[in-house]
Design a protein around this motif. Structure first.
Motif, PDB file in Angstrom:
ATOM      1  N   THR A 182      -1.839   4.261  14.640  1.00  0.00           N
ATOM      2  CA  THR A 182      -3.140   3.638  14.420  1.00  0.00           C
ATOM      3  C   THR A 182      -3.791   3.295  15.750  1.00  0.00           C
ATOM      4  OG1 THR A 182      -2.022   1.548  14.177  1.00  0.00           O
ATOM      5  CG2 THR A 182      -2.622   2.658  12.166  1.00  0.00           C
ATOM      6  N   LEU A 183      -2.981   2.992  16.751  1.00  0.00           N
ATOM      7  CA  LEU A 183      -3.527   2.676  18.061  1.00  0.00           C
ATOM      8  C   LEU A 183      -4.170   3.887  18.703  1.00  0.00           C
ATOM      9  CD1 LEU A 183      -1.084   0.523  20.138  1.00  0.00           C
ATOM     10  CD2 LEU A 183      -3.444   0.057  19.556  1.00  0.00           C
ATOM     11  N   HIS A 184      -3.507   5.020  18.597  1.00  0.00           N
ATOM     12  CA  HIS A 184      -3.922   6.158  19.396  1.00  0.00           C
ATOM     13  C   HIS A 184      -4.935   7.046  18.724  1.00  0.00           C
ATOM     14  CE1 HIS A 184      -1.166   6.173  22.930  1.00  0.00           C
ATOM     15  NE2 HIS A 184      -0.669   5.194  22.204  1.00  0.00           N
ATOM     16  N   GLN A 185      -4.880   7.120  17.391  1.00  0.00           N
ATOM     17  CA  GLN A 185      -5.668   8.154  16.761  1.00  0.00           C
ATOM     18  C   GLN A 185      -6.733   7.644  15.828  1.00  0.00           C
ATOM     19  OE1 GLN A 185      -2.656  10.803  15.072  1.00  0.00           O
ATOM     20  NE2 GLN A 185      -3.610  12.259  16.440  1.00  0.00           N
ATOM     21  N   GLY A 186      -6.666   6.392  15.487  1.00  0.00           N
ATOM     22  CA  GLY A 186      -7.508   5.971  14.379  1.00  0.00           C
ATOM     23  C   GLY A 186      -6.867   6.514  13.127  1.00  0.00           C
ATOM     24  N   ALA A 187      -7.354   6.120  11.964  1.00  0.00           N
ATOM     25  CA  ALA A 187      -6.703   6.539  10.741  1.00  0.00           C
ATOM     26  C   ALA A 187      -6.917   8.028  10.519  1.00  0.00           C
ATOM     27  CB  ALA A 187      -7.247   5.742   9.568  1.00  0.00           C
ATOM     28  N   THR A 188      -5.822   8.766  10.377  1.00  0.00           N
ATOM     29  CA  THR A 188      -5.946  10.163   9.983  1.00  0.00           C
ATOM     30  C   THR A 188      -6.136  10.185   8.472  1.00  0.00           C
ATOM     31  OG1 THR A 188      -3.576  10.120   9.996  1.00  0.00           O
ATOM     32  CG2 THR A 188      -4.632  11.271  11.797  1.00  0.00           C
ATOM     33  N   ILE A 189      -6.353  11.372   7.953  1.00  0.00           N
ATOM     34  CA  ILE A 189      -6.532  11.454   6.500  1.00  0.00           C
ATOM     35  C   ILE A 189      -5.226  11.023   5.849  1.00  0.00           C
ATOM     36  CG2 ILE A 189      -7.151  12.933   4.577  1.00  0.00           C
ATOM     37  CD1 ILE A 189      -8.035  14.960   6.853  1.00  0.00           C
ATOM     38  N   SER A 190      -5.289   9.975   5.098  1.00  0.00           N
ATOM     39  CA  SER A 190      -4.077   9.531   4.444  1.00  0.00           C
ATOM     40  C   SER A 190      -3.804  10.440   3.262  1.00  0.00           C
ATOM     41  CB  SER A 190      -4.236   8.093   3.982  1.00  0.00           C
ATOM     42  OG  SER A 190      -3.110   7.713   3.261  1.00  0.00           O
ATOM     43  N   LYS A 191      -2.539  10.691   3.037  1.00  0.00           N
ATOM     44  CA  LYS A 191      -2.207  11.673   2.015  1.00  0.00           C
ATOM     45  C   LYS A 191      -2.517  11.148   0.626  1.00  0.00           C
ATOM     46  CE  LYS A 191       1.238  13.589   4.874  1.00  0.00           C
ATOM     47  NZ  LYS A 191       2.595  13.343   5.254  1.00  0.00           N
ATOM     48  N   PHE A 192      -2.408   9.864   0.480  1.00  0.00           N
ATOM     49  CA  PHE A 192      -2.709   9.317  -0.839  1.00  0.00           C
ATOM     50  C   PHE A 192      -3.874   8.342  -0.686  1.00  0.00           C
ATOM     51  CE2 PHE A 192       1.761  10.388  -0.945  1.00  0.00           C
ATOM     52  CZ  PHE A 192       1.791  11.208  -2.048  1.00  0.00           C
ATOM     53  N   ASP A 193      -5.076   8.911  -0.640  1.00  0.00           N
ATOM     54  CA  ASP A 193      -6.230   8.051  -0.459  1.00  0.00           C
ATOM     55  C   ASP A 193      -6.350   7.078  -1.612  1.00  0.00           C
ATOM     56  OD1 ASP A 193      -7.311   8.403   1.942  1.00  0.00           O
ATOM     57  OD2 ASP A 193      -8.503  10.157   1.391  1.00  0.00           O
ATOM     58  N   ASN A 194      -6.220   7.645  -2.807  1.00  0.00           N
ATOM     59  CA  ASN A 194      -6.211   6.751  -3.952  1.00  0.00           C
ATOM     60  C   ASN A 194      -4.760   6.581  -4.404  1.00  0.00           C
ATOM     61  OD1 ASN A 194      -6.281   9.433  -4.427  1.00  0.00           O
ATOM     62  ND2 ASN A 194      -7.300   9.272  -6.411  1.00  0.00           N
ATOM     63  N   PRO A 195      -4.267   5.360  -4.359  1.00  0.00           N
ATOM     64  CA  PRO A 195      -2.852   5.144  -4.638  1.00  0.00           C
ATOM     65  C   PRO A 195      -2.466   5.515  -6.061  1.00  0.00           C
ATOM     66  CG  PRO A 195      -4.017   3.053  -4.462  1.00  0.00           C
ATOM     67  CD  PRO A 195      -4.968   4.106  -4.059  1.00  0.00           C
ATOM     68  N   SER A 196      -3.418   5.456  -6.992  1.00  0.00           N
ATOM     69  CA  SER A 196      -3.051   5.791  -8.360  1.00  0.00           C
ATOM     70  C   SER A 196      -3.133   7.302  -8.518  1.00  0.00           C
ATOM     71  CB  SER A 196      -3.992   5.098  -9.335  1.00  0.00           C
ATOM     72  OG  SER A 196      -5.315   5.488  -9.046  1.00  0.00           O
ATOM     73  N   ILE A 197      -2.014   7.908  -8.775  1.00  0.00           N
ATOM     74  CA  ILE A 197      -1.965   9.346  -8.938  1.00  0.00           C
ATOM     75  C   ILE A 197      -1.911   9.601 -10.438  1.00  0.00           C
ATOM     76  CG2 ILE A 197       0.496   9.142  -8.408  1.00  0.00           C
ATOM     77  CD1 ILE A 197       0.501  12.058  -7.622  1.00  0.00           C
ATOM     78  N   ALA A 198      -2.623  10.608 -10.871  1.00  0.00           N
ATOM     79  CA  ALA A 198      -2.703  10.870 -12.317  1.00  0.00           C
ATOM     80  C   ALA A 198      -1.315  11.139 -12.877  1.00  0.00           C
ATOM     81  CB  ALA A 198      -3.597  12.073 -12.561  1.00  0.00           C
ATOM     82  N   PRO A 199      -1.026  10.619 -14.063  1.00  0.00           N
ATOM     83  CA  PRO A 199       0.324  10.777 -14.604  1.00  0.00           C
ATOM     84  C   PRO A 199       0.717  12.238 -14.791  1.00  0.00           C
ATOM     85  CG  PRO A 199      -1.141   9.670 -16.176  1.00  0.00           C
ATOM     86  CD  PRO A 199      -1.861   9.742 -14.894  1.00  0.00           C
ATOM     87  N   GLU A 200      -0.259  13.132 -15.095  1.00  0.00           N
ATOM     88  CA  GLU A 200       0.113  14.544 -15.252  1.00  0.00           C
ATOM     89  C   GLU A 200       0.617  15.116 -13.931  1.00  0.00           C
ATOM     90  OE1 GLU A 200      -4.073  14.367 -16.091  1.00  0.00           O
ATOM     91  OE2 GLU A 200      -2.689  12.717 -16.428  1.00  0.00           O
ATOM     92  N   MET A 201       0.125  14.522 -12.821  1.00  0.00           N
ATOM     93  CA  MET A 201       0.595  14.972 -11.511  1.00  0.00           C
ATOM     94  C   MET A 201       1.897  14.290 -11.141  1.00  0.00           C
ATOM     95  SD  MET A 201      -2.722  14.911  -9.146  1.00  0.00           S
ATOM     96  CE  MET A 201      -4.148  15.912  -9.387  1.00  0.00           C
ATOM     97  N   LEU A 202       2.056  13.057 -11.603  1.00  0.00           N
ATOM     98  CA  LEU A 202       3.204  12.259 -11.173  1.00  0.00           C
ATOM     99  C   LEU A 202       4.499  12.723 -11.835  1.00  0.00           C
ATOM    100  CD1 LEU A 202       4.050   9.858  -9.468  1.00  0.00           C
ATOM    101  CD2 LEU A 202       3.715   8.412 -11.454  1.00  0.00           C
TER     102      LEU A 202
END
Lengths: 250, 207, 221
Positions: A182-202
């Motif tokens: 976080t110090l060096h790059q700023g936030a990169t694209i987080s893999k789970f932008d929305n923490p709730s993942i659809a159950p069909e995917m989960l």
């Protein structure tokens, strides 16, 4: 309990346990990986942002989680070996090490392959990837240390110390790298932008996680059997086993 | 005095010896004999507690040495292949340091007396690495005159010694045994008459 | 207690008889740092930016070279066996030896540090931060390193293996130390980083001596 058994019985018992567990583990791995992978790759809905390329998480996430899990399991085995002086604990620790290293490698490889469409580069110094890379180094250290000793019993103990040093360090490494990132790059694209993942995917993800765990267990039992037979060659029960195998083959 | 029960030693996944038992009583010299690789050094190291056996126990006066190590260590003198002396320190410094670590009270005059007996007079201030192999061995052996220990475990003590040195050491072992001490030793040459009576323990080479 | 003082005095005494072995890692440090302006860029801005990282990486690498001598001689000449048989606590002896190692190999590094800071164009604030991280961080290097040295001391070729074992473990220290100096460059407070390094040091102080003693016993077996 094993401590009071005759020391010869210990490796034999462990061997028998492996033989019993092995078919179940293989079967569990086969079924769960088949169902999970098929579901995940063919039937789960597309991600609205990433399209089909998100499907790599069905390999990436289980391998990443279990690469850490395997290391922790190794450290537990090392601790058991240290406290109760079980030779089989060290043997199972070293049986797990390369399996865990391969899991780490898979996680890194799939992470890099995923990074190409997402970030436009094969390698980005993302916090999670960097921690995985350092985890891979820790695995290398344990395996190299084990290989450096000729007396494998001593080797097991030494590698066990290193595994414990590593496991104390894993959380420190994890948080330091995250913070550094976080110090060096700023936030990169987080893999789970929305923490709730659809159950069909989960669901397929969880099934695959189980499948990977079974798979690691299965490979570990195979390696542990090999290790026991190699190390205990001079024991009568191993020689009897070998004779039986030879007869069976003829 | 010292008893080993059912010792098994595994090195490099090879069984060196299995279920070895031996007992040494006060006033006994035990000569451990066996070909190279039979596990003589391993046996002696197990007896000192430096290594742990695969199975079995070592008892000193009926107590497991793993449990009551301090009382055993205070009466034990072990000399291994390695001399335990630092090359850049003099014989005198090495011995003084060793005595302090082992908590042996020792007068300076006693120290010089021991050096004289072992034939190192005039060399006591020279860094040990400048001494010949035999002289270095003598520095290590000087401990036999310094620490009032009952149990001596000596691994190949005759290595690099000349004829005179061997006779000196054998005489020292004999007098120690006569005073009621215990000596356990290995050697490739048989012990001579000068070492006095001794029992022999044979270790076989196992495949 | 005086027993451990004896070990301390002896080790310091021996260390000063082997001055070359103490000086070589320092020269290595100096030369590694010299390579960076030549290899990357001599521009003062660049040097100031990469300086903290370069110094810490060079310090870790040179400490890896000096680490081996911590137990090597005692192990090879049999002094370690006699320590084990003397009835003294092996953890105590390890702690003393680590302490001596730190004094004889890292204090000279601290003395050399103003020169290195000048080479890399660090500001005075950065230098103060660097000194603070070195003070807290280098004992950590010695303590953790000693565990791995204890494990590899019985091996014939432990040198590269030692680096392989230790570099991943030293990474958090590297991150926190360099970021402390970076913060100092921006006139930001760097106490959090120092506090974390100090916490790691305390943890290592509590556990490492026992781990070192255990690994020395494993090597002895």
């Amino acid at each position: 309990m094993w401590k009071w058994l005759h020391p010869y019985a210990k490796t034999e018992r462990a061997y028998q346990l492996c033989v019993t567990l092995q078919p179940w583990l293989w079967a569990g791995a086969g079924v769960a990986l088949f169902v999970g992978t098929l579901w995940g790759l063919a039937f789960a809905p597309q991600d609205y942002q990433q399209g089909d390329s998100f499907r790599i998480i069905y390999i990436h996430v289980p391998s990443a989680i279990l690469s850490m899990g395997t290391y922790v399991a190794m450290a537990v085995a090392a601790l058991v070996g240290m406290v109760w002086q079980w030779r089989t604990a060290y043997m199972s620790m070293i049986a797990m090490a390369p399996v865990g290293a391969v899991m780490t490698f898979i996680a890194l490889f799939t992470g890099a392959a995923w990074g190409k469409p997402m970030w436009g580069a094969w390698w980005v110094w993302d916090a999670r990837l960097t921690s995985e890379l350092i985890l891979l180094f820790l695995y290398f250290g344990v395996i190299a240390l084990y290989g450096a000793f000729e007396d494998k019993q001593q080797a097991g103990k030494a590698a066990g110390v290193m595994a414990l040093v590593g496991v104390v360090n894993i959380p420190i490494i994890h948080y330091s790298v995250e913070w550094w990132n976080t110090l060096h790059q700023g936030a990169t694209i987080s893999k789970f932008d929305n923490p709730s993942i659809a159950p069909e995917m989960l669901w397929p993800l969880l099934i695959n996680l189980l499948g990977f765990a079974f798979f690691i267990g299965a490979v570990t039992t195979v390696r542990l059997r090999n290790e026991i037979v190699l190390r205990e060659m001079h024991r009568p029960w191993v020689q009897a086993l070998a004779k039986k195998q030879v007869k069976g083959a003829q | 005095m010292l008893k080993a029960c059912e010792l098994t030693c595994v090195k490099r996944d090879r069984v060196l010896f299995e279920n070895v038992s031996l007992a040494v009583s006060a006033g006994e010299l035990l000569y451990v004999r066996g070909p190279n690789g039979a596990g003589k050094t391993s046996l002696l190291r197990i007896l000192t507690g430096l290594s742990t056996p695969e199975s079995g126990t070592v008892l000193f006066n009926g107590e497991d040495i793993a449990d009551s190590s301090l009382s055993y260590l205070s009466t034990l003198l072990y000399l291994g292949h390695k001399s335990g002396t630092n090359g850049s320190l003099s014989a005198l410094d090495n011995l003084r340091f060793w005595l302090a670590q082992h908590q042996v009270k020792c007068e300076e005059s006693q120290l010089f007396d021991a050096l004289m007996r072992i034939g190192l007079v005039g060399l006591e201030d020279v860094p040990v690495r400048f001494l010949s192999a035999g002289q270095q061995r003598r520095v290590a052996l000087a401990r036999l005159w310094l620490k009032p220990a009952d149990v001596w475990i000596l691994d190949e003590p005759f290595t690099a010694l000349d004829v005179k040195g061997i006779a000196l050491l054998e005489g020292r072992m004999k007098s120690h045994v006569e005073r009621g001490g215990v000596v356990i030793t290995t050697s490739h040459q048989p012990l001579s008459e000068a070492a006095g009576e001794h029992s022999v323990f044979d270790l076989e080479y196992r495949f | 207690m005086s027993l451990y003082q004896g070990v301390f005095k002896r080790d310091v005494h021996i260390a000063f008889k082997q001055k070359a072995e103490l000086l070589q890692p320092l020269m290595f440090l100096l030369m590694v740092v010299t390579m960076f302006p030549l290899g990357v860029s001599p521009s003062p801005d660049t040097l100031q930016r990469i300086g903290p990282g370069v110094l810490w990486i060079a310090a870790i690498l040179s400490s890896l070279m000096a680490m081996e001598r911590m137990f090597r001689d005692d192990f090879q000449d049999g002094t370690m066996e006699q320590y084990v048989l003397s009835g003294m606590s092996l953890a105590g002896i390890s702690a003393v030896k680590v302490c001596v190692h730190w004094l004889v190999s890292f204090i000279p590094m601290l003395v050399l540090s103003p020169l290195l800071a000048m080479f890399l164009n660090l500001t005075f604030d950065m230098y103060v931060a660097l000194l603070a991280t070195l003070f807290l961080g280098t004992p950590l290097l010695s303590l953790i390193g000693a565990i791995a040295v204890g494990l590899t001391v019985g091996l014939q070729k432990g040198g590269v293996l030692l680096a392989l074992l230790l570099i991943p473990v030293f990474i958090p220290l590297l991150i926190f130390a360099t970021s402390a100096v970076d913060s100092a460059a921006l006139q930001l407070p760097y106490y959090p980083q120092l506090a974390i390094i100090a916490a790691m040091l305390l943890l290592a102080l509590a556990i490492a001596p026992f781990a070192i003693a255990y690994s020395l016993r494993v090597s002895q077996n």
